[in-house]
Scaffold this active site. Structure first.
Site, short mmCIF file in Angstrom:
data_model
loop_
_atom_site.label_atom_id
_atom_site.label_comp_id
_atom_site.label_asym_id
_atom_site.label_seq_id
_atom_site.Cartn_x
_atom_site.Cartn_y
_atom_site.Cartn_z
N CYS A 196 0.83 -1.02 0.03
CA CYS A 196 0.16 -0.45 -0.17
C CYS A 196 0.72 1.72 -0.17
CB CYS A 196 -0.86 -0.16 0.72
SG CYS A 196 -2.30 -1.33 0.92
N CYS A 228 0.33 2.05 6.60
CA CYS A 228 0.12 1.31 6.85
C CYS A 228 0.89 0.22 5.55
CB CYS A 228 0.13 0.55 7.74
SG CYS A 228 -1.92 0.53 7.47
C1 LIG Z 1 -1.95 -1.69 4.33
C2 LIG Z 1 -3.19 -1.47 3.69
O1 LIG Z 1 -3.86 -0.81 3.38
S1 LIG Z 1 -4.18 -3.38 3.87
C3 LIG Z 1 -5.87 -3.01 3.90
C4 LIG Z 1 -6.06 -3.29 2.32
N1 LIG Z 1 -7.44 -3.66 2.01
C5 LIG Z 1 -8.31 -4.49 2.41
O2 LIG Z 1 -7.74 -6.04 2.61
C6 LIG Z 1 -9.32 -4.46 1.48
C7 LIG Z 1 -10.08 -4.41 2.53
N2 LIG Z 1 -11.88 -4.59 1.78
C8 LIG Z 1 -12.96 -5.29 1.31
O3 LIG Z 1 -12.26 -6.64 1.24
C9 LIG Z 1 -14.14 -5.81 1.63
O4 LIG Z 1 -14.65 -3.83 1.33
C10 LIG Z 1 -15.09 -5.79 2.24
C11 LIG Z 1 -14.76 -7.79 2.81
C12 LIG Z 1 -14.70 -5.36 3.70
C13 LIG Z 1 -16.57 -5.89 2.18
O5 LIG Z 1 -16.86 -6.51 0.92
P1 LIG Z 1 -18.53 -6.59 0.44
O6 LIG Z 1 -18.98 -7.87 1.50
O7 LIG Z 1 -17.89 -6.93 -1.19
O8 LIG Z 1 -18.25 -5.11 0.36
P2 LIG Z 1 -20.32 -4.44 0.50
O9 LIG Z 1 -20.01 -2.92 -0.59
O10 LIG Z 1 -20.42 -5.88 -0.68
O11 LIG Z 1 -20.78 -4.28 1.40
C14 LIG Z 1 -21.52 -4.76 2.80
C15 LIG Z 1 -22.56 -4.82 3.17
O12 LIG Z 1 -21.54 -3.87 4.01
C16 LIG Z 1 -22.74 -2.40 3.54
N3 LIG Z 1 -22.43 -1.26 3.35
C17 LIG Z 1 -20.84 -1.24 3.46
N4 LIG Z 1 -20.36 0.01 3.12
C18 LIG Z 1 -21.43 0.42 4.22
C19 LIG Z 1 -21.11 2.22 4.37
N5 LIG Z 1 -20.38 3.06 4.48
N6 LIG Z 1 -22.56 2.59 5.52
C20 LIG Z 1 -23.41 1.35 5.62
N7 LIG Z 1 -23.83 0.08 4.84
C21 LIG Z 1 -22.25 -0.11 3.98
C22 LIG Z 1 -23.27 -2.54 2.13
O13 LIG Z 1 -24.66 -1.26 2.36
C23 LIG Z 1 -23.80 -4.51 1.79
O14 LIG Z 1 -24.79 -4.29 2.57
P3 LIG Z 1 -25.79 -5.51 2.27
O15 LIG Z 1 -25.00 -6.59 2.11
O16 LIG Z 1 -27.08 -5.36 2.62
O17 LIG Z 1 -26.07 -4.80 0.55
#
Ligand SMILES: CC(=O)SCCNC(=O)CCNC(=O)[C@H](O)C(C)(C)COP(=O)(O)OP(=O)(O)OC[C@H]1O[C@@H](n2cnc3c(N)ncnc32)[C@H](O)[C@@H]1OP(=O)(O)O
Length: 473
Positions: free
Chosen positions: A132, A453
């Site tokens: 990242c 990070c």
């Molecule tokens: C050093 C670094 O940076 S490490 C970081 C690296 N990055 C990562 O690891 C990425 C992490 N994120 C992810 O893997 C994914 O975004 C996840 C697994 C957390 C979520 O993925 P998904 O399940 O596909 O998310 P999705 O957009 O479908 O949201 C799931 C639910 O939460 C809800 N939701 C998501 N964001 C919000 C929000 N801000 N407010 C309200 N509800 C929300 C969605 O509407 C959805 O609801 P539903 O199931 O009723 O439709």
């Protein structure tokens, strides 16, 4: 050992370190003009400056960019940078570009993007990867090249494209296909084909996971949040803060680093980040844990989401900027990289990097006018804040006598962060740099801190100083 460290981290998090976020969405107005502090010394002999930078809108993966290829998105960032700064392509000596999940056909994506953008085939380009913090690495590689006297003008950037990532055949199938390719007779081919079994067809799906532990980033963030006692409510509050501040910044037109992207087959242009979503505490509280089920605290809303996006910035010696008649935004004064335990401290880069760079530059927390800290997960941010404010952490892990303390949250990610704006892994570093440079102008500050990070248990901290010529876009 792992559980010992986790226990120690819990201990570190306890004393008086609850971070209050109830002031989070205060008005953005800054108080009286900041008193000018002494300038930081130039370490490079070249007074390296950040002239300007751009990014494509950051989009939730599988939305408007999903049919593009990553080098095309990167190409937009390069062309947008040229257009914004008004410099001819020929002035650029070298391009350094970051990416994390490589598209196999364009592994040196910096080069492919440069060629696609019409740069001369005589302009060298290479690609860096440091999870990242890849575009931070691109920027600091550029600083090194300028300091070494090798080049004057560098373009640094990064791209990530999570809408299409390489999915591999299973190892057994790969081995069979490679051997098939080398088979010399029809009989050899037939015999190899006859060895195929159903399990050969199971694909290897990519995961945003740590190789050494096999754990996803989200799982690790959940453990880290628990170890530092960051509650689900605190995480949701922090996420809401991020989205609310990003929404305000978007409405106020502060994201002047954005360049519009024309996507083939779509009407109009993409000109806005599309992941900013201001919710309510009640809606956030309803979401189920995304990684550690059923008891974890990291959800889709308090995690950064999978994002597509690209960024690029122009870095050069101050003398060259003057010669070209450019007005730089900031000096790139100092940087440091840190590395720590990739299992229990995977996402603690800022807790290591911030104290180190403050000491290196001889600055105090109170000298920092803007903080732009990568938000991988709300729980990860809270853990880092708690670690920074823990004497025990400072003494045990940093070799310091005492903590650096808690940064002023009124100066912290005031335009939102990766949780809300999005996090196309290798493009985020340039976004942090440009938001720092632009905030220093708007908020009349002098020093900006960037920290992030990264997977692998690494991190970066960088110090920018506002340039006297810097103006609002
Ligand atoms: C050093 C670094 O940076 S490490 C970081 C690296 N990055 C990562 O690891 C990425 C992490 N994120 C992810 O893997 C994914 O975004 C996840 C697994 C957390 C979520 O993925 P998904 O399940 O596909 O998310 P999705 O957009 O479908 O949201 C799931 C639910 O939460 C809800 N939701 C998501 N964001 C919000 C929000 N801000 N407010 C309200 N509800 C929300 C969605 O509407 C959805 O609801 P539903 O199931 O009723 O439709």
């Amino acid at each position: 050992m792992a559980s010992q460290v986790a226990k120690s981290l819990v201990k570190a998090a306890r004393p008086n370190s609850t971070v209050k976020f109830n002031t989070a969405c205060r008005a953005l107005s800054v108080g009286a003009a900041l008193q000018q502090k002494k300038s930081l010394p130039d370490r490079t002999g070249k007074n390296v400056v950040l002239v300007d930078g751009v990014r494509t809108p950051f989009l939730v993966s599988f939305t408007d960019y999903s049919k593009m290829m990553p080098h095309e998105l990167a190409r937009h960032s390069l062309l947008g940078l040229l257009q914004k700064t008004g410099i001819p392509k020929e002035v650029v000596d070298y391009i350094v570009y970051g990416t994390v999940i490589q598209e196999v056909k364009t592994s040196n994506i910096g080069r492919e993007a440069a060629l696609a953008a019409g740069f001369s085939d005589r302009t060298p380009a290479h690609t860096v990867t440091m999870a990242c913090i890849s575009s931070n690495q691109a920027i600091t590689t550029g600083i090194g090249m300028i300091a070494a006297g090798a080049y004057d003008v560098i373009v640094a950037g990064g791209v990530e494209f999570m809408s299409d990532v390489p999915i591999r055949h299973s190892r057994k199938m790969r081995s069979l296909l490679l051997r098939l390719n080398r088979a010399k007779t029809p009989a050899q081919r037939l015999s190899l084909l006859a060895s195929i079994r159903p399990d050969f067809f199971a694909p290897e799906l990519p995961a945003v996971a740590e190789f050494s532990s096999g754990e996803t980033m989200g799982h690790s963030a959940d453990r880290l949040a628990a170890a530092f006692g960051a509650s689900r409510e605190e995480q949701d509050q922090y996420a809401l803060r991020s989205h609310s501040l990003a929404h305000q910044a978007q409405q106020n037109g502060y994201f002047t680093d954005l360049i519009p992207v024309k996507v083939e087959g779509k009407d109009g242009v993409v000109d806005k980040d599309n992941g900013i979503r201001v919710s309510t505490p009640e809606q956030l509280a309803k979401l189920r844990p995304a990684f550690i089920k059923p008891h974890g605290s990291v959800t889709a809303a308090n995690a950064s989401f999978l994002t597509d996006g690209a960024s690029a910035c122009l870095v050069m010696s101050e003398a060259k900027a003057k010669e070209l008649g450019l007005k730089p935004k900031a000096y790139l004064r100092d940087f440091t990289y840190v590395a720590q335990d990739p299992v229990d401290q995977l996402l603690l880069g800022p807790a290591y990097g911030i104290p180190k760079i403050l000491d290196q530059a001889g600055l105090k927390l109170s000298d920092i006018d803007t903080w732009e800290i990568h938000e991988a997960f709300a729980g990860q941010i809270l853990a880092n804040l708690k670690a920074l404010d823990s004497d025990w952490f400072a003494q045990t892990y940093l070799g310091r006598q005492s903590k650096v303390g808690s940064p002023d949250l009124d100066k912290w990610n005031k335009w939102g962060g990766s949780l809300s704006i999005g996090h196309p892994f290798a493009a985020t570093g340039v976004r942090l740099a440009m938001h720092t440079a632009h905030r220093l102008v708007r908020e009349d500050g002098q020093f900006g801190m960037i920290s992030a990070c990264a997977a692998g248990g690494q991190g970066v901290a960088m110090l920018l100083e506002r340039h006297p010529d810097a103006k609002h876009d």
